[in-house]
Design an enzyme around this catalytic site. Structure first.
Site, short mmCIF file in Angstrom:
data_model
loop_
_atom_site.label_atom_id
_atom_site.label_comp_id
_atom_site.label_asym_id
_atom_site.label_seq_id
_atom_site.Cartn_x
_atom_site.Cartn_y
_atom_site.Cartn_z
N THR A 141 0.82 -1.21 0.00
CA THR A 141 0.00 0.00 0.00
C THR A 141 0.86 1.26 0.00
OG1 THR A 141 -1.46 1.29 1.44
CG2 THR A 141 -0.14 -0.35 2.52
N ASP A 142 0.31 2.33 -0.53
CA ASP A 142 1.02 3.62 -0.49
C ASP A 142 1.16 4.14 0.95
OD1 ASP A 142 -1.68 4.28 -0.05
OD2 ASP A 142 -1.76 5.85 -1.57
N GLU A 143 0.37 3.56 1.88
CA GLU A 143 0.40 4.06 3.26
C GLU A 143 1.75 3.82 3.93
OE1 GLU A 143 -3.17 3.53 5.55
OE2 GLU A 143 -4.37 3.25 3.76
N TYR A 166 -1.39 -0.31 11.20
CA TYR A 166 -1.62 -1.00 9.92
C TYR A 166 -0.47 -0.76 8.96
CZ TYR A 166 -3.24 -1.47 5.07
OH TYR A 166 -3.31 -1.77 3.73
N LYS A 170 2.38 -3.32 7.31
CA LYS A 170 2.59 -3.53 5.86
C LYS A 170 4.02 -3.18 5.48
CE LYS A 170 -0.09 -4.52 3.12
NZ LYS A 170 -0.52 -5.87 2.62
P1 NAD Z 1 -9.89 -7.10 3.00
O1 NAD Z 1 -9.80 -6.77 4.46
O2 NAD Z 1 -11.15 -6.82 2.27
O3 NAD Z 1 -9.57 -8.66 2.80
C1 NAD Z 1 -8.56 -9.32 3.49
C2 NAD Z 1 -8.75 -10.82 3.32
O4 NAD Z 1 -7.66 -11.49 3.98
C3 NAD Z 1 -10.05 -11.35 3.93
O5 NAD Z 1 -10.70 -12.22 3.03
C4 NAD Z 1 -9.58 -12.10 5.17
O6 NAD Z 1 -10.42 -13.20 5.52
C5 NAD Z 1 -8.20 -12.58 4.73
N1 NAD Z 1 -7.29 -12.85 5.85
C6 NAD Z 1 -7.05 -12.05 6.93
N2 NAD Z 1 -6.18 -12.66 7.75
C7 NAD Z 1 -5.84 -13.85 7.18
C8 NAD Z 1 -4.97 -14.91 7.54
N3 NAD Z 1 -4.26 -14.86 8.68
N4 NAD Z 1 -4.86 -15.97 6.72
C9 NAD Z 1 -5.59 -16.03 5.57
N5 NAD Z 1 -6.42 -15.06 5.18
C10 NAD Z 1 -6.56 -13.98 5.97
O7 NAD Z 1 -8.65 -6.36 2.34
P2 NAD Z 1 -8.54 -5.67 0.89
O8 NAD Z 1 -9.05 -4.28 0.97
O9 NAD Z 1 -9.08 -6.60 -0.14
O10 NAD Z 1 -6.94 -5.57 0.75
C11 NAD Z 1 -6.20 -6.66 0.20
C12 NAD Z 1 -4.72 -6.31 0.24
O11 NAD Z 1 -4.49 -5.11 -0.49
C13 NAD Z 1 -4.19 -6.07 1.65
O12 NAD Z 1 -2.91 -6.65 1.75
C14 NAD Z 1 -4.12 -4.55 1.76
O13 NAD Z 1 -3.10 -4.16 2.66
C15 NAD Z 1 -3.80 -4.17 0.32
N6 NAD Z 1 -4.26 -2.83 -0.11
C16 NAD Z 1 -5.57 -2.46 0.07
C17 NAD Z 1 -5.99 -1.20 -0.38
C18 NAD Z 1 -7.44 -0.78 -0.25
O14 NAD Z 1 -7.76 0.36 -0.60
N7 NAD Z 1 -8.35 -1.63 0.19
C19 NAD Z 1 -5.09 -0.33 -0.99
C20 NAD Z 1 -3.76 -0.75 -1.15
C21 NAD Z 1 -3.37 -2.00 -0.72
P1 TYD Z 2 -10.44 4.30 4.78
O1 TYD Z 2 -11.45 3.87 3.78
O2 TYD Z 2 -10.49 3.71 6.16
O3 TYD Z 2 -9.00 4.08 4.11
P2 TYD Z 2 -7.53 4.54 4.62
O4 TYD Z 2 -7.60 5.00 6.01
O5 TYD Z 2 -6.75 3.27 4.48
O6 TYD Z 2 -7.10 5.61 3.66
O7 TYD Z 2 -10.51 5.88 4.95
C1 TYD Z 2 -10.35 6.74 3.84
C2 TYD Z 2 -10.38 8.15 4.37
O8 TYD Z 2 -11.69 8.43 4.88
C3 TYD Z 2 -9.42 8.38 5.52
O9 TYD Z 2 -8.86 9.69 5.42
C4 TYD Z 2 -10.30 8.30 6.75
C5 TYD Z 2 -11.64 8.82 6.25
N1 TYD Z 2 -12.82 8.26 6.92
C6 TYD Z 2 -13.77 9.11 7.50
O10 TYD Z 2 -13.65 10.36 7.46
N2 TYD Z 2 -14.85 8.54 8.12
C7 TYD Z 2 -15.03 7.20 8.21
O11 TYD Z 2 -16.03 6.75 8.81
C8 TYD Z 2 -14.05 6.34 7.59
C9 TYD Z 2 -14.20 4.84 7.64
C10 TYD Z 2 -12.97 6.93 6.95
#
Ligand code: NAD
Ligand code: TYD
Length: 352
Positions: A141-143, A166, A170
């Site tokens: 992630t970019d975070e 988090y 990562k």
């Molecule tokens: P999500 O929380 O929707 O899904 C995570 C999945 O991992 C779930 O199905 C969960 O059951 C599974 N999981 C958790 N712990 C586990 C374990 N110990 N063993 C096996 N499975 C397990 O997450 P997401 O939003 O789909 O993100 C997927 C990946 O992409 C993550 O690594 C996250 O850090 C990365 N990512 C997400 C975003 C975003 O905007 N959502 C952006 C950049 C990177």
């Molecule tokens: P989120 O979807 O949790 O992603 P991330 O924190 O990984 O970027 O949040 C996106 C942005 O929205 C973040 O700046 C936090 C804000 N946010 C709110 O203002 N209210 C909320 O209830 C949530 C879940 C997020």
């Protein structure tokens, strides 16, 4: 790429990726989805592929080294795409430990299994030779780069500087992946993507949460002044970028993925209200998230110029389609929110 292990494939991005990959690449022989089915995992996301003979679901934990190594032995993977993680910043603030064990140690468990299975002399610590064509891709992630001020963008050279438990977990995982490449020569890539949106996103994240609350005429909790900026990417564009890195990436490299789509949170919340015809009086400014990163922005020059990837979605089209998807799938949201989907798992598999 014939036999693929996808971890976390029942989550938001993983389930989109499995659907995408099976549709895009007919020559895949086998795709195994290893997922623990935490609160964020939902097998309903995979209904469109569950009858695909190439697809298998395995209910298990990436930290279970015995299970992971048995899977490598029996399935003979040539590709790993590692999504599984604890992914929500707010949860990491209240329960950091599981983020460290899943995100860091879980990653190391997969790396060990991949090295053991793929290295030509796994007991020789000096051997850097691997079976041809194998690749381990870490979805990051970019975070991990921390927060930006008003200007600037994250490049692959930006120092790692995470601010939440988090993003620290990562970043830790990324460092272990890097070390396995440097020390053992394991063929890896790390992708660092900006905030995703699209179908099947768990309604704890900004866009589905605001959509859900707005539909129910509940208040929309905006953290602080709502002027925090995120760089939004449609999940399908993330999937196509990952496939591009698997097929064309230079092993050992990091690739940033982003769609040049910076928006303030409050802008997104207003857009959702306007699309649903709901009043802005639903917006409630609540106490800010501790350590809240002010701005993220990805410089995607490397992946666009060296690998030829480009996002296909405009934000307007992506948001329109996403809102439509949630409106057309109220049952999906209700089951996730009410916890009924846990019953669904036990009906399907006799266990949770
Ligand atoms: P999500 O929380 O929707 O899904 C995570 C999945 O991992 C779930 O199905 C969960 O059951 C599974 N999981 C958790 N712990 C586990 C374990 N110990 N063993 C096996 N499975 C397990 O997450 P997401 O939003 O789909 O993100 C997927 C990946 O992409 C993550 O690594 C996250 O850090 C990365 N990512 C997400 C975003 C975003 O905007 N959502 C952006 C950049 C990177
Ligand atoms: P989120 O979807 O949790 O992603 P991330 O924190 O990984 O970027 O949040 C996106 C942005 O929205 C973040 O700046 C936090 C804000 N946010 C709110 O203002 N209210 C909320 O209830 C949530 C879940 C997020």
């Amino acid at each position: 790429m014939k036999r693929i292990l996808v971890t976390g494939g029942a989550g938001f991005i993983g389930s989109n990726f499995i659907q995408y990959l099976l549709a895009e690449r007919q020559d895949i022989e086998r795709l195994v989805n290893l997922d623990l089915l935490t609160y964020a995992g939902n097998l309903e996301n995979l209904l469109p592929v569950q009858d695909d003979r190439r697809y298998t679901f395995v209910h298990g934990d990436i930290r279970d080294r015995k299970l992971v190594s048995e899977l490598f032995e029996t399935c003979d993977f040539d590709t790993v795409v590692h999504f599984a993680a604890e992914s929500h910043v707010d949860r990491s603030i209240t329960e950091p430990e599981v983020f460290l064990t899943t995100n860091v140690l879980g990653t190391q468990s997969l790396l060990d299994a991949a090295r053991r299975r793929w290295n030509l002399e796994p007991d020789n610590k000096y051997c850097r030779e691997y079976r041809p064509g194998v690749v381990y891709l870490q979805v990051s992630t970019d975070e991990v780069y921390g927060a930006l001020g008003k200007t600037g963008m994250f490049t692959e050279q930006t120092p790692i500087s995470p601010n939440s438990p988090y993003s620290a977990s990562k970043a830790g995982a990324d460092m272990v992946v890097r070390a396995y490449h440097q020390t053992y020569g394991l063929p890896v890539n790390i992708t660092r993507c900006s905030n995703n949106y699209g179908p099947y996103q768990f309604p704890e994240k900004l866009i589905p949460l605001m959509l859900h609350n707005a539909q129910a005429d509940k208040s929309l909790p905006v953290y602080g002044d709502g002027m925090q900026i995120r760089d939004w990417l449609h999940v399908k564009d993330h999937c196509s970028a990952i496939l591009t890195v698997l097929e064309k990436g230079v092993r050992g490299e990091v690739y940033n993925i982003g769609g040049n789509n910076e928006r303030a949170n409050i802008e997104i919340v207003r857009l959702i209200l306007s699309e649903l015809g709901k009043p802005e009086s639903l917006i409630t400014h609540v106490q800010d998230r501790p350590g809240h990163d002010r701005r993220y922005a990805i410089d995607n020059t490397k992946i666009t110029t060296t690998l030829g990837w480009a996002p296909a979605y405009t934000f307007e089209r992506g948001m329109r389609e996403t809102i439509e998807w949630y409106l057309q799938n109220p049952g999906w949201v209700e089951r996730v929110v009410s916890g009924d989907y846990l019953d669904y798992y036990s009906r399907m598999y006799g266990e949770v």
